[in-house]
Design an enzyme around this catalytic site. Structure first.
Site, PDB file in Angstrom:
ATOM      1  N   ASN A  98       3.133 -36.142   8.182  1.00  0.00           N
ATOM      2  CA  ASN A  98       3.865 -35.151   7.710  1.00  0.00           C
ATOM      3  C   ASN A  98       3.447 -34.701   6.374  1.00  0.00           C
ATOM      4  OD1 ASN A  98       6.348 -33.282   8.349  1.00  0.00           O
ATOM      5  ND2 ASN A  98       7.164 -34.335   6.522  1.00  0.00           N
ATOM      6  N   TYR A 150       4.559 -43.402   0.273  1.00  0.00           N
ATOM      7  CA  TYR A 150       4.895 -42.203  -0.040  1.00  0.00           C
ATOM      8  C   TYR A 150       4.068 -41.644  -1.414  1.00  0.00           C
ATOM      9  CZ  TYR A 150       8.077 -39.125  -2.722  1.00  0.00           C
ATOM     10  OH  TYR A 150       8.400 -37.993  -3.473  1.00  0.00           O
ATOM     11  N   VAL A 162      22.754 -54.082  -7.820  1.00  0.00           N
ATOM     12  CA  VAL A 162      21.783 -53.732  -9.041  1.00  0.00           C
ATOM     13  C   VAL A 162      20.814 -54.822  -8.500  1.00  0.00           C
ATOM     14  CG1 VAL A 162      21.620 -54.257 -11.453  1.00  0.00           C
ATOM     15  CG2 VAL A 162      23.686 -53.380 -10.491  1.00  0.00           C
TER      16      VAL A 162
END
Ligand SMILES: NC(=O)c1ccc[n+]([C@@H]2O[C@H](COP(=O)([O-])OP(=O)(O)OC[C@H]3O[C@@H](n4cnc5c(N)ncnc54)[C@H](O)[C@@H]3O)[C@@H](O)[C@H]2O)c1
Length: 326
Positions: free
Chosen positions: A93, A142, A206
């Site tokens: 993509n 990514y 966290v």
């Protein structure tokens, strides 16, 4: 109304950042076409006044024609964790789609591009604040796909005279009018903490409290989405034929995870329970931008750096999205 209204294609303009930038372009008097496949975006996110085309950037040649003055390219998959488990989806993509878009721009003679790059292109920083001259070594597929597109754009500028600016965002946050953040699944800290404040999530995890930072939690540079949008309009004006300019966009201030949670408590007046969780792989201790290049080359000056203000705008948007919220 702008002195010289122009016509822009905004890919990914039904998503968070693209919709805010499209809104700013319209407010400046420009004509906007949003091209979005709604894979993670929302039809109702497209600002009123923009033409909407539901389609993929892979097919951009169907819609791009010489009447466009430029393209602002936001369309991408952007979940870091998903990119680790399904890297092909990201290469196909983000890189495949961008190749098709660049080819369509070339064929249509559209010669100005502003691209959404990311701090994730740097990976683990070698110094802080991060400058554009620092090494790029992404730690996720990514980040690698975004860096690959940056390299492609550099080649297009050199070979074909494209006027291009890549803006490397740090942590985008806040909202602008009816445009705000609603990723699914949500992975960004401020909307996640706001979900806890809204009672939609029991607690906020966290991830690591033993980092070499003042309170042991990770530090990030939060930039208001409206400041970010202004940089895109400046980038369109500042883009130069044959040059690929790369600019970091951040405030140059870091806030820790604990500071964000505390700010959400103060702004919303709601308790926000925390849960300690182990560190996540690939999470650098500190990610803070030097935005000196954006200031010097684009004349960009962020004006909404106050964390409470950023959280407050995001809170207004989150409550609009949740009509039953207290
Ligand atoms: N939000 C952040 O903090 C941040 C930080 C750094 C970089 N970025 C980059 O900014 C851009 C926008 O991010 P966002 O947070 O608004 O994400 P988003 O998911 O809200 O928006 C992306 C949009 O692109 C569309 N899209 C995806 N693939 C497409 C395709 N092949 N064809 C047409 N449309 C497609 C989606 O439907 C969506 O509307 C992305 O490129 C992202 O990598 C975002």
């Amino acid at each position: 109304m702008s002195k010289s209204p122009k016509k822009y294609l905004v890919t990914g303009g039904a998503g968070y950042v693209g919709s805010v930038v499209a809104q700013h372009l319209l407010e400046a008097g420009h004509t906007v076409t949003v091209l979005d496949d709604l894979s993670t975006g929302f039809r109702e996110g497209v600002p009123a006044g923009a033409e909407f085309v539901q389609g993929r950037i892979q097919d951009a040649a169907k819609w791009l024609d010489p009447s466009y003055d430029g393209v602002l390219h936001f369309a991408a998959h952007s979940q870091v964790g998903e990119s680790v488990t399904d890297p092909e989806k990201y290469w196909i993509n983000n890189v495949g789609g961008s190749i098709a878009l660049l080819a369509a721009m070339r064929d249509a003679g559209v010669r100005t591009l502003v691209f959404s790059s990311t701090a994730a292109t740097y990976g683990e920083p070698v110094s802080s604040p991060i400058t554009e001259a620092d090494p790029t070594a992404p730690t996720s597929p990514y980040g690698a796909t975004k860096l690959a597109v940056d390299h492609m754009i550099t080649g297009e500028a050199a070979a074909h005279g494209l006027a291009a600016v890549s803006l490397r965002y740090f942590n985008v946050a806040g909202a602008y009018g009816s445009c705000g953040e609603r990723h699914s699944p949500e992975s960004h800290l401020i909307p996640l903490v706001l979900q806890v404040a809204l009672g939609q999530r029991e607690s906020i995890s966290v991830y690591g409290d033993d980092y070499p930072t003042p309170d042991g939690t990770c530090v990030r540079d939060y930039i208001h989405v409206a400041d970010l949008a202004e940089a895109h309009l400046l980038a369109l004006d500042g883009a130069t034929a044959g040059e690929h300019l790369i600019c970091n966009l951040g405030n140059g201030n870091g806030f820790s995870v604990r500071e964000v949670i505390e700010t959400v408590r103060e702004v919303t007046g709601h308790p926000v329970p925390e849960t300690a969780a182990p560190r996540r792989g690939g999470d650098p201790a500190v990610l803070v931008a030097s935005a000196a290049t954006a200031r010097e080359r684009l004349g960009w000056q962020p004006s909404r750096a106050d964390l409470a203000g950023i959280v407050s705008d995001a809170w207004t948007f989150a409550r609009r999205e949740e009509p039953t919220a207290p």
